[in-house]
Design a protein around this motif. Sequence first.
Motif, PDB file in Angstrom:
ATOM      1  N   ASP A 142      -0.296  15.368  53.536  1.00  0.00           N
ATOM      2  CA  ASP A 142       1.051  15.706  54.005  1.00  0.00           C
ATOM      3  C   ASP A 142       1.918  14.486  54.285  1.00  0.00           C
ATOM      4  O   ASP A 142       3.072  14.628  54.717  1.00  0.00           O
ATOM      5  CB  ASP A 142       0.985  16.611  55.240  1.00  0.00           C
ATOM      6  N   GLN A 143       1.395  13.279  54.046  1.00  0.00           N
ATOM      7  CA  GLN A 143       2.253  12.091  54.146  1.00  0.00           C
ATOM      8  C   GLN A 143       3.217  12.006  52.958  1.00  0.00           C
ATOM      9  O   GLN A 143       4.189  11.255  53.013  1.00  0.00           O
ATOM     10  CB  GLN A 143       1.410  10.816  54.158  1.00  0.00           C
ATOM     11  N   ALA A 144       2.917  12.749  51.887  1.00  0.00           N
ATOM     12  CA  ALA A 144       3.667  12.613  50.639  1.00  0.00           C
ATOM     13  C   ALA A 144       4.176  13.963  50.168  1.00  0.00           C
ATOM     14  O   ALA A 144       3.688  15.029  50.587  1.00  0.00           O
ATOM     15  CB  ALA A 144       2.778  11.989  49.562  1.00  0.00           C
ATOM     16  N   VAL A 145       5.175  13.917  49.272  1.00  0.00           N
ATOM     17  CA  VAL A 145       5.669  15.110  48.601  1.00  0.00           C
ATOM     18  C   VAL A 145       4.721  15.433  47.447  1.00  0.00           C
ATOM     19  O   VAL A 145       4.352  14.536  46.678  1.00  0.00           O
ATOM     20  CB  VAL A 145       7.095  14.885  48.062  1.00  0.00           C
ATOM     21  N   ASP A 146       4.338  16.679  47.329  1.00  0.00           N
ATOM     22  CA  ASP A 146       3.440  17.108  46.263  1.00  0.00           C
ATOM     23  C   ASP A 146       4.150  16.954  44.916  1.00  0.00           C
ATOM     24  O   ASP A 146       5.151  17.621  44.653  1.00  0.00           O
ATOM     25  CB  ASP A 146       3.048  18.570  46.486  1.00  0.00           C
ATOM     26  N   PRO A 147       3.673  16.070  44.033  1.00  0.00           N
ATOM     27  CA  PRO A 147       4.336  15.878  42.741  1.00  0.00           C
ATOM     28  C   PRO A 147       4.443  17.144  41.910  1.00  0.00           C
ATOM     29  O   PRO A 147       5.358  17.265  41.085  1.00  0.00           O
ATOM     30  CB  PRO A 147       3.453  14.837  42.041  1.00  0.00           C
ATOM     31  N   SER A 148       3.542  18.090  42.098  1.00  0.00           N
ATOM     32  CA  SER A 148       3.602  19.328  41.315  1.00  0.00           C
ATOM     33  C   SER A 148       4.823  20.158  41.659  1.00  0.00           C
ATOM     34  O   SER A 148       5.181  21.078  40.918  1.00  0.00           O
ATOM     35  CB  SER A 148       2.334  20.155  41.529  1.00  0.00           C
ATOM     36  N   ARG A 149       5.516  19.834  42.759  1.00  0.00           N
ATOM     37  CA  ARG A 149       6.733  20.546  43.151  1.00  0.00           C
ATOM     38  C   ARG A 149       7.984  19.862  42.607  1.00  0.00           C
ATOM     39  O   ARG A 149       9.098  20.311  42.885  1.00  0.00           O
ATOM     40  CB  ARG A 149       6.813  20.644  44.674  1.00  0.00           C
ATOM     41  N   LEU A 150       7.809  18.777  41.856  1.00  0.00           N
ATOM     42  CA  LEU A 150       8.947  17.997  41.356  1.00  0.00           C
ATOM     43  C   LEU A 150       9.237  18.269  39.881  1.00  0.00           C
ATOM     44  O   LEU A 150       9.887  17.472  39.229  1.00  0.00           O
ATOM     45  CB  LEU A 150       8.692  16.504  41.580  1.00  0.00           C
ATOM     46  N   LEU A 201      18.205  23.869  52.224  1.00  0.00           N
ATOM     47  CA  LEU A 201      17.432  23.306  51.116  1.00  0.00           C
ATOM     48  C   LEU A 201      16.522  22.209  51.642  1.00  0.00           C
ATOM     49  O   LEU A 201      16.756  21.655  52.718  1.00  0.00           O
ATOM     50  CB  LEU A 201      18.380  22.713  50.059  1.00  0.00           C
ATOM     51  N   GLU A 202      15.481  21.891  50.890  1.00  0.00           N
ATOM     52  CA  GLU A 202      14.612  20.780  51.254  1.00  0.00           C
ATOM     53  C   GLU A 202      15.196  19.510  50.657  1.00  0.00           C
ATOM     54  O   GLU A 202      15.024  19.229  49.468  1.00  0.00           O
ATOM     55  CB  GLU A 202      13.194  21.013  50.746  1.00  0.00           C
ATOM     56  N   VAL A 203      15.887  18.738  51.485  1.00  0.00           N
ATOM     57  CA  VAL A 203      16.599  17.544  51.029  1.00  0.00           C
ATOM     58  C   VAL A 203      15.803  16.305  51.413  1.00  0.00           C
ATOM     59  O   VAL A 203      15.553  16.050  52.595  1.00  0.00           O
ATOM     60  CB  VAL A 203      18.009  17.477  51.634  1.00  0.00           C
ATOM     61  N   ILE A 204      15.416  15.530  50.414  1.00  0.00           N
ATOM     62  CA  ILE A 204      14.668  14.286  50.592  1.00  0.00           C
ATOM     63  C   ILE A 204      15.453  13.181  49.892  1.00  0.00           C
ATOM     64  O   ILE A 204      15.990  13.401  48.802  1.00  0.00           O
ATOM     65  CB  ILE A 204      13.256  14.405  49.989  1.00  0.00           C
ATOM     66  N   ALA A 205      15.530  12.021  50.508  1.00  0.00           N
ATOM     67  CA  ALA A 205      16.309  10.938  49.896  1.00  0.00           C
ATOM     68  C   ALA A 205      15.610   9.594  50.043  1.00  0.00           C
ATOM     69  O   ALA A 205      14.993   9.313  51.074  1.00  0.00           O
ATOM     70  CB  ALA A 205      17.703  10.869  50.507  1.00  0.00           C
ATOM     71  N   VAL A 206      15.737   8.784  49.014  1.00  0.00           N
ATOM     72  CA  VAL A 206      15.283   7.390  49.022  1.00  0.00           C
ATOM     73  C   VAL A 206      16.520   6.517  49.205  1.00  0.00           C
ATOM     74  O   VAL A 206      17.496   6.650  48.460  1.00  0.00           O
ATOM     75  CB  VAL A 206      14.574   7.028  47.705  1.00  0.00           C
ATOM     76  N   ASP A 207      16.492   5.639  50.175  1.00  0.00           N
ATOM     77  CA  ASP A 207      17.596   4.694  50.393  1.00  0.00           C
ATOM     78  C   ASP A 207      17.462   3.573  49.368  1.00  0.00           C
ATOM     79  O   ASP A 207      16.575   2.728  49.459  1.00  0.00           O
ATOM     80  CB  ASP A 207      17.538   4.146  51.817  1.00  0.00           C
ATOM     81  N   GLN A 208      18.355   3.549  48.378  1.00  0.00           N
ATOM     82  CA  GLN A 208      18.333   2.541  47.317  1.00  0.00           C
ATOM     83  C   GLN A 208      19.359   1.433  47.553  1.00  0.00           C
ATOM     84  O   GLN A 208      19.617   0.616  46.674  1.00  0.00           O
ATOM     85  CB  GLN A 208      18.630   3.198  45.967  1.00  0.00           C
ATOM     86  N   VAL A 220      18.368  11.398  45.588  1.00  0.00           N
ATOM     87  CA  VAL A 220      18.099  12.655  46.276  1.00  0.00           C
ATOM     88  C   VAL A 220      17.137  13.491  45.455  1.00  0.00           C
ATOM     89  O   VAL A 220      17.290  13.636  44.236  1.00  0.00           O
ATOM     90  CB  VAL A 220      19.404  13.426  46.542  1.00  0.00           C
ATOM     91  N   ILE A 221      16.145  14.028  46.133  1.00  0.00           N
ATOM     92  CA  ILE A 221      15.122  14.867  45.515  1.00  0.00           C
ATOM     93  C   ILE A 221      15.079  16.192  46.262  1.00  0.00           C
ATOM     94  O   ILE A 221      14.965  16.210  47.494  1.00  0.00           O
ATOM     95  CB  ILE A 221      13.742  14.176  45.581  1.00  0.00           C
ATOM     96  N   VAL A 222      15.207  17.283  45.530  1.00  0.00           N
ATOM     97  CA  VAL A 222      15.081  18.625  46.104  1.00  0.00           C
ATOM     98  C   VAL A 222      13.933  19.311  45.371  1.00  0.00           C
ATOM     99  O   VAL A 222      14.096  19.762  44.234  1.00  0.00           O
ATOM    100  CB  VAL A 222      16.379  19.442  45.956  1.00  0.00           C
ATOM    101  N   PRO A 223      12.741  19.331  45.967  1.00  0.00           N
ATOM    102  CA  PRO A 223      11.606  19.956  45.286  1.00  0.00           C
ATOM    103  C   PRO A 223      11.923  21.383  44.855  1.00  0.00           C
ATOM    104  O   PRO A 223      12.574  22.138  45.576  1.00  0.00           O
ATOM    105  CB  PRO A 223      10.507  19.934  46.361  1.00  0.00           C
ATOM    106  N   GLY A 224      11.469  21.714  43.643  1.00  0.00           N
ATOM    107  CA  GLY A 224      11.700  23.052  43.114  1.00  0.00           C
ATOM    108  C   GLY A 224      12.933  23.188  42.265  1.00  0.00           C
ATOM    109  O   GLY A 224      13.209  24.277  41.756  1.00  0.00           O
TER     110      GLY A 224
END
Length: 490
Positions: A183-191, A432-439, A455-459
Amino acid sequence: MTTTDGGLVVIGPTGEKCARQAEQARLAVSGAPPQAVVGGLVAPAFRPLVELLQPAEHTVVAIRTDLAMVSTHRLHCCAEDVPPPDTSIEPNQLRSRNDLTTVDKLRTLVDFRYGPIPALYRTGHLPLATVTAELDHHTAGYGRTSTFEEAERVAIFEAVERLNGLRPRNPSTTVASFAELGDQAVDPSRLALADFDQRYTPDLRMRWTRAWSYTGDRPVLVPEQVAYYGAHTPPEHRFVHETSNGCGLGNSLTEAVLHGLFEVAERDAFLMAWYAATPLPRLSIPDDPLLHHLADRLEERGYELLFLNATNDLGIPAVLTLARGAGTFFAAGASPDPLRAMRSAAVEVAVDVESFPDRVRANPDLYAEQRLRQLFEDPFQVRSMDDHVAVNTLPEAAARHDFLVGDETTELVDERDHTSLEELLGHYADRLEVIAVDQTDPVTASRLGLHSAKVIVPGTLPMTFGHRHRRTRGVTRLPELRNPHPHPFP
């Protein structure tokens, strides 16, 4: 500090760190590898000049001793202490103020020797003033507005966004499998996994990048190859093909995340309608001078401009545009402001229609009818963004995309009801499940107040180019892949 490279002598900058960064930037723009060994002797006739010159801070003087040419370059590779910009917004606005991003200040990013943007190019025969901010022969930012001055600003903004999203400044040192991270990471299968590549398993080891879950209010890890579309991923780690999908630029990190989210919604709306073969309701053209100008201009060239409502379960107003004539061209836009979404989509499709003949003339073999018909018959020959567009301009391709134009007519809902961008982002993060990497690049942030995010929104469905890279596997929102043909998105 003085550096020689054959017939080139560079004087400045002061400070070892800044000098090292400047030389790395110069080598990158010239196409030389960063580890290139340079050297040479200063011609005797120029030694007195070299000894006298003392460039200002963050500036270098370059002397071509073989051509007797001298040029001054303002460096952009070192941070400066600049007062932060005023980033206040008016209610319901989607961009904050930033007095650091005037045209003159943005042009400090453009330098043929040090970059990061080597050159700007103007195109004057298209329906809008168009500017290309070239990063290299394959990557650029584009501005399409009513004036060349504003088009320059937009092109530079997009170039900065793409440069920051390309690859990490400090590659990740976290190498692990999802099975190890849990659970430290986002499941790649959801991307959205690749349809034609089954190499991903939970035990596949890869590099991971830190991100922030705005929905979970916690740090998470995401695959580096998803966070940066040009990351130097070892072949044994690679499991998806990534693009600039979800990259955003803003005058604050919140603003960058929001606009990255809107792009995720735009691409997902287009692809969800395409792959699910969903007819979309029509939208009437509002009373807007720009939209009517573009519609009239396309009509003069034998094209009908159509707007379709592609808003889906993500809840962000999304528009699909079609220009139908001798061929068919597509674009999309998404924004809480429906007019902004329609303008964005219309501008892109109109410029694409009128620039297409230029591309054909420049690369006749690439657009030869016989080749396009081969692509039409064999989708795995569709390998580039240009291929996706070109194959769908064939007359026989119309049968593949006519389903998009539905019989119903509807309207878009204006979703702007906020007093701050933080409030608006919170509204979407609750839904929504909003995840972001600060670039964000520290230099661009300190000098211009610009921030970048992926920005990554799984699914959701990510945009890919090259049919073999299509990613729909594991997207449960797509109940069935009814349309197997390569998408026509530019």
